[in-house]
Scaffold this motif. Sequence first.
Motif, PDB file in Angstrom:
ATOM      1  N   HIS A   1     -51.669 -35.584 -56.521  1.00 39.26           N
ATOM      2  CA  HIS A   1     -52.652 -35.357 -55.643  1.00 39.26           C
ATOM      3  C   HIS A   1     -53.176 -33.898 -56.005  1.00 39.26           C
ATOM      4  N   GLU A   2     -52.207 -33.026 -55.918  1.00 36.17           N
ATOM      5  CA  GLU A   2     -52.446 -31.605 -56.360  1.00 36.17           C
ATOM      6  C   GLU A   2     -53.223 -31.395 -57.595  1.00 36.17           C
TER       7      GLU A   2
ATOM      8  N   GLU B   1     -42.804 -40.644 -53.428  1.00 32.08           N
ATOM      9  CA  GLU B   1     -43.473 -39.938 -52.541  1.00 32.08           C
ATOM     10  C   GLU B   1     -43.903 -38.755 -53.015  1.00 32.08           C
ATOM     11  N   GLN B   2     -42.873 -37.656 -53.483  1.00 33.61           N
ATOM     12  CA  GLN B   2     -42.993 -36.537 -54.052  1.00 33.61           C
ATOM     13  C   GLN B   2     -43.938 -36.360 -55.140  1.00 33.61           C
TER      14      GLN B   2
ATOM     15  N   ASP C   1     -47.570 -36.744 -54.405  1.00 40.54           N
ATOM     16  CA  ASP C   1     -47.975 -35.482 -53.774  1.00 40.54           C
ATOM     17  C   ASP C   1     -48.473 -34.505 -54.944  1.00 40.54           C
TER      18      ASP C   1
END
Length: 87
Positions: free
Chosen positions: A81-82, A74-75, A78
């Motif tokens: 996505h950034e 999940e990290q 993220d």
Amino acid sequence: MTEKQYEQYGEIKKEIDNLETFLFACGVKYRKTTGRFPTKLIRRGERVKMHNGCNCRECDISPTLQKRIIATIEQYLDEKHEELNQI
């Protein structure tokens, strides 16, 4: 957006889509459904099957480690996505 950026965007988007599909079933943050019985990374207790092309073996993975694996994925998602937003 240049052609190189467009190709990079496509690659990142494909990876994000694959990870979101995986986390849809067994993640916490990106889980889209809430059920009484959440899907686990390892379906048969604490055993996971690994296949390296010529044989298959099972290994023990504790539930705590399974949660840490999901949190790491999940990290990573993220971060992707950034990265996608910066393109």
